[in-house]
Scaffold this motif. Sequence first.
Motif, PDB file in Angstrom:
ATOM      1  N   LEU A   6       0.843  -1.189   0.000  1.00 56.77           N
ATOM      2  CA  LEU A   6       0.000   0.000   0.000  1.00 56.77           C
ATOM      3  C   LEU A   6       0.878   1.238   0.000  1.00 56.77           C
ATOM      4  CD1 LEU A   6      -2.477  -1.325   2.626  1.00 56.77           C
ATOM      5  CD2 LEU A   6      -3.153  -0.550   0.360  1.00 56.77           C
ATOM      6  N   ARG A   7       0.570   2.144  -0.902  1.00 60.52           N
ATOM      7  CA  ARG A   7       1.254   3.441  -0.959  1.00 60.52           C
ATOM      8  C   ARG A   7       0.210   4.508  -0.655  1.00 60.52           C
ATOM      9  NH1 ARG A   7       2.315   7.773  -4.491  1.00 60.52           N
ATOM     10  NH2 ARG A   7       4.448   8.559  -4.325  1.00 60.52           N
ATOM     11  N   TYR A   8       0.410   5.184   0.465  1.00 56.60           N
ATOM     12  CA  TYR A   8      -0.533   6.189   0.918  1.00 56.60           C
ATOM     13  C   TYR A   8      -0.020   7.590   0.628  1.00 56.60           C
ATOM     14  CZ  TYR A   8      -2.514   2.547   3.950  1.00 56.60           C
ATOM     15  OH  TYR A   8      -3.092   1.405   4.445  1.00 56.60           O
ATOM     16  N   ILE A   9      -0.904   8.476   0.232  1.00 54.93           N
ATOM     17  CA  ILE A   9      -0.653   9.909   0.264  1.00 54.93           C
ATOM     18  C   ILE A   9      -1.389  10.382   1.508  1.00 54.93           C
ATOM     19  CG2 ILE A   9      -0.919  12.128  -0.901  1.00 54.93           C
ATOM     20  CD1 ILE A   9       0.928  10.110  -2.359  1.00 54.93           C
ATOM     21  N   ILE A  10      -0.644  10.950   2.431  1.00 54.10           N
ATOM     22  CA  ILE A  10      -1.218  11.331   3.725  1.00 54.10           C
ATOM     23  C   ILE A  10      -1.034  12.823   3.971  1.00 54.10           C
ATOM     24  CG2 ILE A  10      -0.942   9.038   4.733  1.00 54.10           C
ATOM     25  CD1 ILE A  10       1.625  10.014   6.072  1.00 54.10           C
ATOM     26  N   PHE A  32      -6.568 -11.826  11.244  1.00 53.44           N
ATOM     27  CA  PHE A  32      -7.229 -12.541  10.155  1.00 53.44           C
ATOM     28  C   PHE A  32      -6.290 -13.461   9.388  1.00 53.44           C
ATOM     29  CE2 PHE A  32     -10.187  -9.098  10.947  1.00 53.44           C
ATOM     30  CZ  PHE A  32     -11.390  -9.765  10.925  1.00 53.44           C
ATOM     31  N   GLY A  33      -5.115 -13.765   9.962  1.00 50.49           N
ATOM     32  CA  GLY A  33      -4.233 -14.762   9.378  1.00 50.49           C
ATOM     33  C   GLY A  33      -3.128 -14.242   8.477  1.00 50.49           C
ATOM     34  N   GLY A  34      -2.980 -12.934   8.387  1.00 47.79           N
ATOM     35  CA  GLY A  34      -1.909 -12.364   7.581  1.00 47.79           C
ATOM     36  C   GLY A  34      -0.652 -12.133   8.401  1.00 47.79           C
ATOM     37  N   LYS A  35       0.408 -11.775   7.723  1.00 46.50           N
ATOM     38  CA  LYS A  35       1.680 -11.396   8.364  1.00 46.50           C
ATOM     39  C   LYS A  35       1.969  -9.968   7.946  1.00 46.50           C
ATOM     40  CE  LYS A  35       5.679 -11.390  10.296  1.00 46.50           C
ATOM     41  NZ  LYS A  35       5.693 -10.809  11.625  1.00 46.50           N
ATOM     42  N   HIS A  36       1.926  -9.044   8.896  1.00 43.30           N
ATOM     43  CA  HIS A  36       2.174  -7.633   8.577  1.00 43.30           C
ATOM     44  C   HIS A  36       3.672  -7.371   8.637  1.00 43.30           C
ATOM     45  CE1 HIS A  36       1.236  -3.488   7.949  1.00 43.30           C
ATOM     46  NE2 HIS A  36      -0.059  -3.770   7.990  1.00 43.30           N
ATOM     47  N   HIS A  37       4.177  -6.644   7.655  1.00 41.96           N
ATOM     48  CA  HIS A  37       5.595  -6.305   7.591  1.00 41.96           C
ATOM     49  C   HIS A  37       5.859  -4.874   8.034  1.00 41.96           C
ATOM     50  CE1 HIS A  37       5.840 -10.094   5.522  1.00 41.96           C
ATOM     51  NE2 HIS A  37       5.028  -9.654   4.590  1.00 41.96           N
ATOM     52  N   GLY A  38       4.821  -4.186   8.468  1.00 39.68           N
ATOM     53  CA  GLY A  38       4.973  -2.861   9.041  1.00 39.68           C
ATOM     54  C   GLY A  38       4.471  -1.733   8.163  1.00 39.68           C
ATOM     55  N   TYR A  39       4.346  -0.602   8.814  1.00 38.24           N
ATOM     56  CA  TYR A  39       4.064   0.675   8.151  1.00 38.24           C
ATOM     57  C   TYR A  39       5.372   1.439   8.123  1.00 38.24           C
ATOM     58  CZ  TYR A  39      -0.969   0.311   7.897  1.00 38.24           C
ATOM     59  OH  TYR A  39      -2.241  -0.065   7.553  1.00 38.24           O
ATOM     60  N   PHE A  40       5.569   2.198   7.088  1.00 40.08           N
ATOM     61  CA  PHE A  40       6.792   2.957   6.902  1.00 40.08           C
ATOM     62  C   PHE A  40       6.400   4.417   6.734  1.00 40.08           C
ATOM     63  CE2 PHE A  40       7.347  -1.368   5.704  1.00 40.08           C
ATOM     64  CZ  PHE A  40       8.561  -1.715   6.270  1.00 40.08           C
ATOM     65  N   ASN A  48       4.727  13.365   2.595  1.00 33.82           N
ATOM     66  CA  ASN A  48       3.326  12.972   2.540  1.00 33.82           C
ATOM     67  C   ASN A  48       3.094  11.564   1.966  1.00 33.82           C
ATOM     68  OD1 ASN A  48       3.973  13.571  -0.108  1.00 33.82           O
ATOM     69  ND2 ASN A  48       1.970  14.460  -0.555  1.00 33.82           N
ATOM     70  N   VAL A  49       4.131  10.733   1.939  1.00 32.34           N
ATOM     71  CA  VAL A  49       4.001   9.372   1.434  1.00 32.34           C
ATOM     72  C   VAL A  49       4.370   8.394   2.546  1.00 32.34           C
ATOM     73  CG1 VAL A  49       4.858   7.664  -0.230  1.00 32.34           C
ATOM     74  CG2 VAL A  49       4.493  10.035  -0.949  1.00 32.34           C
ATOM     75  N   ALA A  50       3.487   7.416   2.767  1.00 40.55           N
ATOM     76  CA  ALA A  50       3.744   6.338   3.720  1.00 40.55           C
ATOM     77  C   ALA A  50       3.470   5.021   3.002  1.00 40.55           C
ATOM     78  CB  ALA A  50       2.854   6.475   4.949  1.00 40.55           C
ATOM     79  N   LEU A  51       4.087   3.960   3.477  1.00 40.60           N
ATOM     80  CA  LEU A  51       3.945   2.642   2.864  1.00 40.60           C
ATOM     81  C   LEU A  51       3.556   1.614   3.908  1.00 40.60           C
ATOM     82  CD1 LEU A  51       7.280   2.665   0.827  1.00 40.60           C
ATOM     83  CD2 LEU A  51       5.000   3.296  -0.007  1.00 40.60           C
ATOM     84  N   ALA A  52       2.935   0.550   3.451  1.00 33.95           N
ATOM     85  CA  ALA A  52       2.644  -0.606   4.304  1.00 33.95           C
ATOM     86  C   ALA A  52       2.728  -1.857   3.444  1.00 33.95           C
ATOM     87  CB  ALA A  52       1.263  -0.498   4.931  1.00 33.95           C
ATOM     88  N   MET A  53       3.132  -2.954   4.062  1.00 36.93           N
ATOM     89  CA  MET A  53       3.193  -4.238   3.364  1.00 36.93           C
ATOM     90  C   MET A  53       2.748  -5.338   4.318  1.00 36.93           C
ATOM     91  SD  MET A  53       6.785  -3.879   1.282  1.00 36.93           S
ATOM     92  CE  MET A  53       6.828  -5.603   0.912  1.00 36.93           C
ATOM     93  N   PHE A  54       1.943  -6.249   3.789  1.00 41.99           N
ATOM     94  CA  PHE A  54       1.549  -7.428   4.545  1.00 41.99           C
ATOM     95  C   PHE A  54       1.302  -8.571   3.583  1.00 41.99           C
ATOM     96  CE2 PHE A  54      -2.216  -4.802   3.908  1.00 41.99           C
ATOM     97  CZ  PHE A  54      -3.134  -5.689   3.370  1.00 41.99           C
TER      98      PHE A  54
END
Length: 110
Positions: A6-10, A32-40, A48-54
């Motif tokens: 996920l690439r967010y504009i915040i 819900f059974g996923g593995k989150h790799h964090g928010y960046f 104004n850009v943040a990332l998340a991966m799971f």
Amino acid sequence: MITCHLRYIIDPHKLAGFEAYGRLWIRLVEKFGGKHHGYFMPSEGTSNVALAMFSFPSLAAYEDYRKRSFDDAECQAAIAMNEKDRFIISYERSFFRPVFDDDQGIKRAP
């Protein structure tokens, strides 16, 4: 395995709200059974850009998570945070297939 990126504009003036939102979703994805790799969060450079991966074991497992999350009170409360405070301006969702060395023991499609 499928990894959602996920690439967010915040709103850079509402980083604390977005970070609190991210901390909630880390736990919820894993519920819900996923593995989150964090928010960046933004650090140097673009503010104004943040990332998340799971990851989920499969696209079907991800789709099941999405379906179940719509009926989950905790997920709805997290979504309501952004609806109230509007720290997310927009986002893009992409899916990737990770590549590991053979020592990881992960089965791969041919």
